[in-house]
Design a protein around this motif. Structure first.
Motif, PDB file in Angstrom:
ATOM      1  N   PRO A  40     -72.380   5.279 -42.762  1.00  0.00           N
ATOM      2  CA  PRO A  40     -73.019   4.050 -42.294  1.00  0.00           C
ATOM      3  C   PRO A  40     -73.950   3.483 -43.356  1.00  0.00           C
ATOM      4  N   TRP A  41     -73.891   2.177 -43.554  1.00  0.00           N
ATOM      5  CA  TRP A  41     -74.803   1.484 -44.453  1.00  0.00           C
ATOM      6  C   TRP A  41     -75.667   0.560 -43.615  1.00  0.00           C
ATOM      7  N   SER A  42     -76.964   0.673 -43.772  1.00  0.00           N
ATOM      8  CA  SER A  42     -77.860  -0.201 -43.019  1.00  0.00           C
ATOM      9  C   SER A  42     -78.426  -1.279 -43.943  1.00  0.00           C
ATOM     10  N   VAL A  43     -78.994  -2.302 -43.322  1.00  0.00           N
ATOM     11  CA  VAL A  43     -79.662  -3.353 -44.086  1.00  0.00           C
ATOM     12  C   VAL A  43     -80.805  -2.736 -44.889  1.00  0.00           C
ATOM     13  N   LEU A  44     -81.494  -1.760 -44.307  1.00  0.00           N
ATOM     14  CA  LEU A  44     -82.603  -1.096 -45.001  1.00  0.00           C
ATOM     15  C   LEU A  44     -82.130  -0.420 -46.291  1.00  0.00           C
ATOM     16  N   GLU A  45     -80.950   0.212 -46.254  1.00  0.00           N
ATOM     17  CA  GLU A  45     -80.442   0.866 -47.471  1.00  0.00           C
ATOM     18  C   GLU A  45     -80.216  -0.142 -48.596  1.00  0.00           C
ATOM     19  N   LEU A  46     -79.704  -1.316 -48.261  1.00  0.00           N
ATOM     20  CA  LEU A  46     -79.527  -2.354 -49.279  1.00  0.00           C
ATOM     21  C   LEU A  46     -80.875  -2.787 -49.837  1.00  0.00           C
ATOM     22  N   LEU A  47     -81.831  -3.035 -48.954  1.00  0.00           N
ATOM     23  CA  LEU A  47     -83.154  -3.467 -49.408  1.00  0.00           C
ATOM     24  C   LEU A  47     -83.830  -2.393 -50.250  1.00  0.00           C
ATOM     25  N   GLN A  48     -83.640  -1.126 -49.897  1.00  0.00           N
ATOM     26  CA  GLN A  48     -84.214  -0.046 -50.697  1.00  0.00           C
ATOM     27  C   GLN A  48     -83.556   0.038 -52.073  1.00  0.00           C
ATOM     28  N   PHE A  58     -89.865   2.245 -48.310  1.00  0.00           N
ATOM     29  CA  PHE A  58     -89.677   3.689 -48.387  1.00  0.00           C
ATOM     30  C   PHE A  58     -90.677   4.462 -47.540  1.00  0.00           C
ATOM     31  N   ASN A  59     -91.882   3.910 -47.365  1.00  0.00           N
ATOM     32  CA  ASN A  59     -92.937   4.616 -46.651  1.00  0.00           C
ATOM     33  C   ASN A  59     -93.773   3.627 -45.846  1.00  0.00           C
ATOM     34  N   PRO A  60     -93.246   3.148 -44.709  1.00  0.00           N
ATOM     35  CA  PRO A  60     -93.983   2.141 -43.948  1.00  0.00           C
ATOM     36  C   PRO A  60     -95.185   2.749 -43.226  1.00  0.00           C
ATOM     37  N   LYS A  61     -96.275   2.007 -43.241  1.00  0.00           N
ATOM     38  CA  LYS A  61     -97.462   2.411 -42.505  1.00  0.00           C
ATOM     39  C   LYS A  61     -97.763   1.422 -41.384  1.00  0.00           C
ATOM     40  N   LEU A  66     -89.992  -3.023 -37.094  1.00  0.00           N
ATOM     41  CA  LEU A  66     -89.143  -3.791 -38.015  1.00  0.00           C
ATOM     42  C   LEU A  66     -88.397  -2.846 -38.943  1.00  0.00           C
ATOM     43  N   HIS A  67     -89.085  -1.830 -39.431  1.00  0.00           N
ATOM     44  CA  HIS A  67     -88.461  -0.851 -40.319  1.00  0.00           C
ATOM     45  C   HIS A  67     -87.321  -0.138 -39.593  1.00  0.00           C
ATOM     46  N   ALA A  68     -87.550   0.261 -38.345  1.00  0.00           N
ATOM     47  CA  ALA A  68     -86.516   0.940 -37.566  1.00  0.00           C
ATOM     48  C   ALA A  68     -85.342   0.004 -37.284  1.00  0.00           C
ATOM     49  N   THR A  69     -85.620  -1.268 -37.030  1.00  0.00           N
ATOM     50  CA  THR A  69     -84.551  -2.238 -36.776  1.00  0.00           C
ATOM     51  C   THR A  69     -83.692  -2.435 -38.016  1.00  0.00           C
ATOM     52  N   LEU A  70     -84.317  -2.564 -39.186  1.00  0.00           N
ATOM     53  CA  LEU A  70     -83.565  -2.723 -40.427  1.00  0.00           C
ATOM     54  C   LEU A  70     -82.731  -1.487 -40.730  1.00  0.00           C
ATOM     55  N   PHE A  72     -81.428   0.372 -38.383  1.00  0.00           N
ATOM     56  CA  PHE A  72     -80.394   0.423 -37.356  1.00  0.00           C
ATOM     57  C   PHE A  72     -79.269  -0.584 -37.603  1.00  0.00           C
ATOM     58  N   LEU A  73     -79.603  -1.762 -38.141  1.00  0.00           N
ATOM     59  CA  LEU A  73     -78.623  -2.837 -38.303  1.00  0.00           C
ATOM     60  C   LEU A  73     -77.570  -2.473 -39.345  1.00  0.00           C
ATOM     61  N   PRO A  74     -76.286  -2.503 -38.976  1.00  0.00           N
ATOM     62  CA  PRO A  74     -75.243  -2.215 -39.960  1.00  0.00           C
ATOM     63  C   PRO A  74     -75.122  -3.357 -40.982  1.00  0.00           C
ATOM     64  N   LEU A  75     -75.041  -3.000 -42.235  1.00  0.00           N
ATOM     65  CA  LEU A  75     -74.994  -3.977 -43.316  1.00  0.00           C
ATOM     66  C   LEU A  75     -73.772  -4.879 -43.203  1.00  0.00           C
ATOM     67  N   SER A  76     -72.613  -4.318 -42.908  1.00  0.00           N
ATOM     68  CA  SER A  76     -71.390  -5.124 -42.889  1.00  0.00           C
ATOM     69  C   SER A  76     -71.441  -6.176 -41.784  1.00  0.00           C
ATOM     70  N   ALA A  77     -71.772  -5.782 -40.574  1.00  0.00           N
ATOM     71  CA  ALA A  77     -71.821  -6.747 -39.461  1.00  0.00           C
ATOM     72  C   ALA A  77     -72.908  -7.787 -39.682  1.00  0.00           C
ATOM     73  N   THR A  78     -74.044  -7.367 -40.187  1.00  0.00           N
ATOM     74  CA  THR A  78     -75.130  -8.303 -40.453  1.00  0.00           C
ATOM     75  C   THR A  78     -74.718  -9.318 -41.510  1.00  0.00           C
ATOM     76  N   GLY A  79     -74.059  -8.860 -42.576  1.00  0.00           N
ATOM     77  CA  GLY A  79     -73.604  -9.779 -43.619  1.00  0.00           C
ATOM     78  C   GLY A  79     -72.586 -10.775 -43.105  1.00  0.00           C
ATOM     79  N   ILE A  80     -71.653 -10.303 -42.299  1.00  0.00           N
ATOM     80  CA  ILE A  80     -70.620 -11.195 -41.759  1.00  0.00           C
ATOM     81  C   ILE A  80     -71.242 -12.244 -40.849  1.00  0.00           C
ATOM     82  N   ILE A  81     -72.113 -11.825 -39.953  1.00  0.00           N
ATOM     83  CA  ILE A  81     -72.719 -12.755 -38.991  1.00  0.00           C
ATOM     84  C   ILE A  81     -73.681 -13.716 -39.668  1.00  0.00           C
TER      85      ILE A  81
END
Length: 92
Positions: A40-48, A58-61, A66-70, A72-81
């Motif tokens: 699985p690739w998430s939006v967060l992985e791309l941003l990281q 990398f270390n949210p305080k 928002l960090h958890a949502t990013l 959770f969101l799959p990169l492929s579906a998010t990019g397509i939509i």
């Protein structure tokens, strides 16, 4: 459909994001068929990948939801939509 040219930046941006989403999904499917492991690739992985190490990505305080949502969101579906929505809005 309207004629497209190089000056239509919004539509081209949307198309690039849309194509990137399909490319990400294609890579995931290829690797699954080859190795039988879904990566699985998430939006967060791309941003990281494009972000600065050691920062909020990398270390949210704060903004933990928002960090958890990013994450959770799959990169492929998010990019397509998102790509499709940008193209549709640019066509208005």
């Amino acid at each position: 459909m309207a004629n497209r040219n190089a000056d239509d930046g919004g539509w081209l941006l949307g198309m690039a994001i849309f194509a990137g989403g399909w490319l990400a999904l294609g890579c995931q499917i290829y690797w699954f068929l080859r190795d039988n492991i879904w990566k699985p690739w998430s939006v967060l992985e791309l941003l990281q990948t494009i972000g600065k190490p050691g920062g909020w990505l990398f270390n949210p305080k704060s903004w933990l939801g928002l960090h958890a949502t990013l994450d959770f969101l799959p990169l492929s579906a998010t990019g397509i939509i998102v790509g499709y929505l940008i193209m549709a809005l640019a066509n208005l």
